[in-house]
Enzyme design. Structure first.
Site, PDB file in Angstrom:
ATOM      1  N   GLN A   1      30.427  56.211  49.922  1.00  9.89           N
ATOM      2  CA  GLN A   1      30.838  57.526  50.514  1.00  9.89           C
ATOM      3  C   GLN A   1      31.699  58.402  49.322  1.00  9.89           C
ATOM      4  O   GLN A   1      32.338  57.655  48.526  1.00  9.89           O
ATOM      5  CB  GLN A   1      31.623  57.482  51.487  1.00  9.89           C
ATOM      6  CG  GLN A   1      30.909  56.696  52.842  1.00  9.89           C
ATOM      7  CD  GLN A   1      31.720  56.394  53.688  1.00  9.89           C
ATOM      8  OE1 GLN A   1      33.021  56.042  53.869  1.00  9.89           O
ATOM      9  NE2 GLN A   1      31.178  56.423  54.946  1.00  9.89           N
TER      10      GLN A   1
ATOM     11  N   PHE B   1      32.538  48.945  57.014  1.00 10.85           N
ATOM     12  CA  PHE B   1      34.113  49.084  56.660  1.00 10.85           C
ATOM     13  C   PHE B   1      34.168  49.726  55.328  1.00 10.85           C
ATOM     14  O   PHE B   1      33.566  49.352  54.245  1.00 10.85           O
ATOM     15  CB  PHE B   1      34.623  47.585  56.612  1.00 10.85           C
ATOM     16  CG  PHE B   1      34.790  47.072  57.961  1.00 10.85           C
ATOM     17  CD1 PHE B   1      35.695  47.521  58.707  1.00 10.85           C
ATOM     18  CD2 PHE B   1      33.692  46.256  58.330  1.00 10.85           C
ATOM     19  CE1 PHE B   1      35.484  46.926  60.118  1.00 10.85           C
ATOM     20  CE2 PHE B   1      33.539  45.791  59.531  1.00 10.85           C
ATOM     21  CZ  PHE B   1      34.426  45.960  60.351  1.00 10.85           C
ATOM     22  N   LYS B   2      34.910  50.716  55.293  1.00 13.52           N
ATOM     23  CA  LYS B   2      35.070  51.546  54.041  1.00 13.52           C
ATOM     24  C   LYS B   2      36.276  50.834  53.401  1.00 13.52           C
ATOM     25  O   LYS B   2      37.402  51.053  54.030  1.00 13.52           O
ATOM     26  CB  LYS B   2      35.396  53.011  54.543  1.00 13.52           C
ATOM     27  CG  LYS B   2      35.420  53.973  53.550  1.00 13.52           C
ATOM     28  CD  LYS B   2      35.085  55.302  53.771  1.00 13.52           C
ATOM     29  CE  LYS B   2      36.257  56.082  54.218  1.00 13.52           C
ATOM     30  NZ  LYS B   2      36.111  57.359  54.565  1.00 13.52           N
ATOM     31  N   ILE B   3      36.064  50.476  52.141  1.00  6.38           N
ATOM     32  CA  ILE B   3      37.159  50.018  51.322  1.00  6.38           C
ATOM     33  C   ILE B   3      37.280  50.795  50.121  1.00  6.38           C
ATOM     34  O   ILE B   3      36.343  51.467  49.606  1.00  6.38           O
ATOM     35  CB  ILE B   3      36.909  48.664  51.059  1.00  6.38           C
ATOM     36  CG1 ILE B   3      35.730  48.330  50.167  1.00  6.38           C
ATOM     37  CG2 ILE B   3      36.988  47.613  52.193  1.00  6.38           C
ATOM     38  CD1 ILE B   3      35.551  46.989  49.736  1.00  6.38           C
TER      39      ILE B   3
END
Ligand SMILES: O=P(O)(O)OC[C@H]1O[C@H](O[C@H]2O[C@H](CO)[C@@H](O)[C@H](O)[C@H]2O)[C@H](O)[C@@H](O)[C@@H]1O
Length: 625
Positions: free
Chosen positions: A508, A480-482
């Site tokens: 990222q 999950f990209k937060i």
């Protein structure tokens, strides 16, 4: 990188200084490669609107709408990393439709699993499925690629073409002797000999095919041949003044084409008028074509049943019939498969349509034969993602293991050895599809509006996990990209170590932001040089210049994996770092792009999210649900 363990999952690397500064950004701050492609959010939605028809009876039958929608204009797609990236507003409608009718290509594994230990029987429509829709029916030529794909399928599975055209015509166009052919919407079937079938069914006779082989010929509308002949002549006579109209005689039915006719001259009323003299004939609709057919209860669906019976596949549970078609007349076949609860209908359509099919294919044959048939499906998946060759699995097979190996390697090799390319999506259903297509993890982006709301982020991730669970995607396949900061970017090693200590698995970089910045700014010599070469500044930063720059292990600037679970856990922040724990200090070393993006912050992302939501509320639920 999995920051909690030592395995080789997605990695945050903080390479030691590299031998070229890039785009004015200090190289020791170079983070891990960016995730893969993402889906564009699209723009406005157009839901096709019904326009009033000219003729009352046409309108009351809904025919004018049918005619207008029977052959939508072609759409343009950009292939970006082999994802289809939305270029206009209808794409969002298409993606939401695909939730109900998933891409057969992307569902290959699922279909293949279901087909295990089953006998596949393949049924194919011709026009719009195996050949492109073109203005002149005589020019609907099947490509050689498509022909060999069909030949290949027929090697493994019994295969039949079921077309609206006359059987002779479709055979002439396809030219494969290894298939069975049904023409005139299934009213003219040449199938394998089967004594039980020919004995039991009227209108089924023994015959021989073009090679002299014995076959069963089933022609349930035989008695209509003279009538079709007569109506064909009348249709030709009465439409001869209509510029662009074309009438075809298919022996058991006839077609009146209006693709090339000016809308104000469409021949619908004329054909209706003629048919009032023929109560035993009826009219159906194809793609800009009116089909005149006998009123008998026979269609492509019945043809599928007949062929299954002839093939001796009718009564076994271990049969998986697949029908691929694009047109309304193919719906009869899709419906039969649904009602039998057996096999799959696959609709070829570039626009959302109500259908009885299970799966969809977007753009079959145009653009050089994108339609893949089962014989090929497996291999086509392998080329789905251009960036896959960078993945560690493939790298491992080339023998590359770490920057400490002997022999030269590119900096990209070095970064790749610590990292993994992760395809990125904002939609759970899309993520579910990606998981089937790529090894490793798929990253899902958390709404940027939650960047300021820690508890909101946690709740969101839990709810996304639940949604993934519902479509059977296990957590170990997910990331999950937060947003990492209120500006949603990483700027420094210290920041990365802090995130790792807080439990992040992967970091990222937004390559796209560098690209966006570079598009509207110049002056930085390295960015200008990259733009001049026609390259992408963001990708240049992360991938291209890395791949161009070689380094050997004992070189001063060789890569060292500085950030690891251990180093992150052990990292002690200097007083200076703690004192300057503000966005500007973190961003400064990254150069002009970072400073500028700092100002823009999350606003762009948030704006886009709002816009997508706005568009979705217009199309959800889709009109055909
Ligand atoms: O069942 P099918 O094999 O899909 O045949 C249906 C009709 O296909 C042909 O017409 C369609 O394709 C033409 C060539 O691309 C196009 O010009 C036309 O507008 C389409 O309707 C064929 O000519 C018809 O006779 C078939 O009934």
């Amino acid at each position: 990188m999995d920051m909690k363990s030592n395995n080789s999952s997605p990695v945050l690397t903080d390479p030691a200084p590299i031998n070229k500064s890039r785009l004015g950004i200090r190289s020791n701050l170079l983070p891990c490669p960016q995730s893969g492609a993402s889906f564009s959010s699209g723009k406005n939605i157009t839901i096709p609107r019904k326009k009033p028809g000219k003729l009352d009876d046409v309108r009351s039958n809904g025919w004018l709408d049918a005619m207008k929608s029977s052959s939508p204009p072609r759409k343009k797609f950009i292939k970006d990393f082999n994802f289809e990236v939305a270029t206009d507003e209808t794409d969002i409608a298409y993606f939401s439709w695909m939730l109900k009718y998933p891409s057969a290509l992307n569902s290959f594994e699922q279909i293949a699993n279901f087909a295990k230990n089953k006998k596949i029987a393949m049924f194919l429509d011709y026009d719009g499925t195996l050949s492109p829709i073109v203005d002149d029916p005589e020019q609907a030529i099947m490509s050689d690629d498509m022909r060999s794909a069909v030949r290949n399928v027929a090697k493994y599975f019994p295969t039949a073409i079921i077309s609206g055209r006359s059987r002779d015509k479709v055979y002439e166009l396809v030219g494969l002797t290894e298939l069975h052919y049904a023409g005139s919407h299934g009213m003219d079937i040449m199938g394998p000999t089967n004594k039980a079938v020919s004995k039991d069914i009227a209108n089924c006779i023994k015959s021989t095919d073009q090679q002299g082989k014995e076959v069963n010929l089933f022609q349930p509308a035989r008695e209509f041949i003279p009538m079709i002949d007569e109506v064909f002549r009348t249709l030709v006579e009465n439409t001869k003044e209509i510029k662009g109209a074309k009438v075809e005689n298919h022996k058991f039915c006839a077609s009146v084409h209006y693709r090339n006719v000016d809308e104000k001259n469409w021949p619908t009323q004329c054909v209706h008028d003629i048919l009032t003299q023929y109560p035993r004939l009826r009219l159906t609709h194809g793609r800009k074509v009116l089909e005149v057919r006998p009123v008998i209860d026979w269609n492509k669906g019945k043809a599928v049943e007949f062929l299954l019976e002839s093939l001796g596949l009718s009564n076994s549970d271990d049969v998986l019939p697949i029908f691929i078609g694009d047109d309304r007349t193919d719906e009869d076949a899709f419906k039969v498969l649904r009602e039998r609860n057996q096999g799959y209908g696959i609709l070829v359509s570039s626009v959302p349509k109500e259908t009885n099919a299970f799966y969809s294919l977007r753009d079959p044959v145009e653009n050089g034969g994108n339609l893949r048939l089962p014989g090929e499906w497996g291999s086509s998946n392998a080329v789905f993602f251009k960036f896959q060759p960078f993945s560690p699995q493939i790298r491992a097979s080339t023998g590359f293991s770490s920057s400490l190996d002997t022999g030269p390697s590119t900096e990209l090799d070095a970064v790749s050895s610590f990292s993994e390319i992760v395809p990125d999506t904002a939609l759970v259903n899309v993520g579910g599809d990606l998981v089937k297509l790529v090894p490793g993890r798929v990253s899902t982006e958390v709404d940027a509006r939650l960047a300021y709301d820690t508890h909101g982020i946690i709740r969101k991730v839990h709810s996304l996990l639940k949604l993934y669970d519902e479509i059977n995607v296990p957590p170990e396949r997910l990331l999950f990209k937060i947003p990492s900061t209120w500006q949603s970017m990483y700027w420094s090693f210290a920041q990365a170590a802090a995130a790792a200590q807080a439990g992040a698995s992967v970091i990222q970089i937004f390559v796209g932001r560098i690209r966006d910045w570079a598009r509207s700014h110049s002056g930085d010599p390295e960015i200008d040089a990259v733009l001049k070469r026609g390259e992408d500044p963001g990708l240049s930063l992360v991938l291209q210049s890395l791949s161009e720059s070689t380094t050997t292990p004992d070189e001063k600037y060789s890569f060292v994996q500085r950030l690891s679970p251990q180093s992150a856990a052990a990292y002690n922040f200097s007083e200076d770092e703690v004192a300057k724990w503000d966005q500007l200090s973190l961003a400064l070393p990254m150069g002009p792009a970072a400073i500028d993006r700092l100002a823009a912050g999350l606003d762009g992302l948030i704006d886009q999210a709002r816009r997508v939501e706005e568009l979705f509320t217009k199309i959800w639920p889709p009109p055909n649900v």
